[in-house]
Design a protein around this motif. Structure first.
Motif, PDB file in Angstrom:
ATOM      1  N   ASP A 244       0.837  -1.188   0.000  1.00 44.47           N
ATOM      2  CA  ASP A 244       0.000   0.000   0.000  1.00 44.47           C
ATOM      3  C   ASP A 244       0.881   1.249   0.000  1.00 44.47           C
ATOM      4  N   LYS A 245       0.259   2.403  -0.073  1.00 46.52           N
ATOM      5  CA  LYS A 245       1.009   3.658  -0.164  1.00 46.52           C
ATOM      6  C   LYS A 245       1.924   3.890   1.037  1.00 46.52           C
ATOM      7  N   ASN A 419      -1.579  -1.167 -10.615  1.00 52.18           N
ATOM      8  CA  ASN A 419      -1.939  -0.893  -9.225  1.00 52.18           C
ATOM      9  C   ASN A 419      -0.865  -0.089  -8.497  1.00 52.18           C
TER      10      ASN A 419
END
Length: 518
Positions: A244-245, A419
């Motif tokens: 994730d970020k 993504n």
């Protein structure tokens, strides 16, 4: 070469560990002990060199293999013919073609009736792009071959004929072989090569049938059983969830503050043009490129050791602190210098491994300052090209033995890229294969600008430099030629074959600007 009894015992142990147990660390220790007693023992040097290559210490391993070759060539005799032949084959696999060639020539002198010796010499000349000489030696191998080893000799001869555009001769040779050859591995390779001939003759339906048959045959091989075809999809799915970020942007370059060089990674799906791109970039005087390597996998294994977490890269990364991250970055550059020399730390080093496209999350987290070149190509041309290639079996290629498997793995890899690409810290550039072929100079000026390098006219003659280099991928013969456009739009001859995989590819065809499926 005279060996003491202890040396012979150590050599026997080393062979046992290496060949029967696959324990290359123990084998390496025995080979090193042998060399302490007999520093010029060619067999021990070759064995140690091979062990090091198996353990991915290729630069050191290659030096030892070459040293062993020089010792064997210093006073060659017929009793060492088998050793000459085996070492020549090892050197070919490691890209030391000059030494391999010398050994192969010497082996042929001692074994003038050996099909294996001529086959080895032909294979070496083929890798050196000396096709007419390779053709002559391959013909001799076929003349001498017994029924047992005839198929391999015939297939190599046909491969060389195909590259020399002798389509009719290669076609007749392969069709005749397929009338009698039913061993899966040899039949599969013959099918693939004949498919290339039919493709050139615009017999696309027959070519596709042969590609499919080759994949089905390859799936029967015992070696395939060690690979889990679903593992790559499970890995990619875990990366989509885990990266994730916050993780991808966990460390800034300022926070790491370790003054390492700026790494560049050239990635993309297999057969997307990464080899061509690497060869073009390598023609620049301020660039040093790699062929396929395991550097990132080595760093991942070290991370797993530190974190005590195996099989889950995102979770393992979260357990690291900044000192651990600096250690891994230092390990990467230390291994780069060991494998490619100290100049890799002063020139712009470009690490080209197509399968590292799966490891973009790991690369981006550990190297926030990196530059990523992502090679793109029409997904349909990629599928056709993959179906026509004889890849070495691995977890990353096992799905490429079926038409739907190719499309499914392509979609999984590209979905991961889509993504992650807007979340990662490194700058990236998407480079379309079609653009590099149709507008070469503009495309690569953009690449060099991305890398902070000025354009140089030397790049236009990249294929002249490539002709003398070892290239490990199946593209080795194609990239040693000037650019040609015949590989563009190859899928159109196979339009009807895409009905089964159109739903899998449609998103990527549209997203990357390749129009519609039909």
């Amino acid at each position: 070469m005279t060996d003491s009894v202890p040396s012979n015992e150590l050599l026997s142990k080393a062979k046992f560990y290496a060949l029967q147990q696959g324990n290359f660390i123990a084998a390496e220790q025995c080979f090193r002990q042998t060399l302490q007693q007999s520093p010029n023992n060619a067999e021990a040097l070759a064995g140690l060199g091979q062990c090091l290559c198996w353990r991915n210490h290729n630069a050191e391993g290659r030096k030892l293999l070459v040293k062993a070759a020089k010792l064997l060539l210093r006073k060659p005799d017929k009793s060492r013919s088998k050793a000459l032949l085996e070492l020549s084959e090892q050197l070919q696999r490691q890209g030391e073609l000059d030494s391999a060639h010398q050994l192969a020539r010497t082996a042929v002198q001692f074994l003038p009736r050996s099909a294996a010796a001529y086959h080895n010499l032909a294979a070496c000349l083929h890798r050196m792009n000396q096709l007419h000489q390779a053709l002559t030696q391959a013909q001799k191998a076929c003349q001498l071959a017994t029924t047992k080893d005839a198929s391999g000799c015939i297939i190599l001869l046909a491969i060389i004929e195909i590259e020399l555009k002798q389509w009719t001769t290669a076609k007749q040779r392969l069709e005749k072989l397929l009338e009698t050859e039913y061993e899966p591995e040899q039949r599969a390779r013959a099918c693939l090569e004949l498919a290339k001939v039919y493709d050139k003759q615009h017999r696309y339906g027959e070519a596709f049938d042969l590609m499919s048959q080759a994949g089905e045959l390859s799936r029967l091989l015992p070696a395939i059983q060690q690979f889990d075809a679903e593992s790559v999809f499970q890995q990619i799915e875990s990366y989509k969830i885990g990266f994730d970020k916050p993780l991808l942007q966990r460390w800034s370059l300022l926070a790491l503050n370790d003054a390492q060089p700026i790494p560049v990674f050239l990635v993309g799906f297999l057969r997307s043009g990464t080899t061509l791109t690497e060869q073009v970039l390598s023609a620049h005087p301020n660039v040093l490129t790699s062929d396929e390597n395991s550097l990132i996998q080595e760093v991942i294994r070290e991370m797993e050791h530190i974190s005590e977490i195996r099989g889950n890269v995102p979770v393992a990364l979260r357990r690291l602190d900044k000192d651990d991250a600096r250690h891994l970055r230092q390990l990467y550059w230390r291994r780069v210098a060991e494998e490619y020399g100290p100049q890799a730390l002063t020139l712009r080093f470009i690490n080209k491994v197509a399968l590292n496209s799966i490891e973009i999350g790991f690369i981006s987290t550990l190297f926030p300052e990196a530059r990523i070149i992502f090679a793109l190509r029409d997904p349909r041309d990629i599928c056709i090209s993959c179906a026509q290639q004889a890849f070495s079996l691995s977890p990353g290629t096992v799905n490429l033995l079926s038409w739907k498997g190719i499309a499914r793995q392509y979609a999984a890899v590209m979905d991961l890229w889509l993504n992650l690409r807007d979340l990662i810290q490194p700058d990236y550039l998407e480079l379309r294969y079609e653009d590099t072929v149709l507008d070469f100079e503009s495309s690569f000026k953009r690449v060099f600008n991305f890398l902070g390098l000025d354009w140089t006219e030397e790049v236009n003659q990249f294929h002249e430099k490539t002709a003398g280099r070892f290239i490990a991928t199946p593209s080795f013969s194609a990239v040693a030629q000037p650019l040609y456009a015949s590989a563009l739009g190859r899928w159109q001859g196979y339009k009807d074959c895409f009905d089964a995989i159109e739903p899998i590819l449609a998103r990527y065809i549209k997203t990357f600007g390749y129009g519609t499926t039909k």
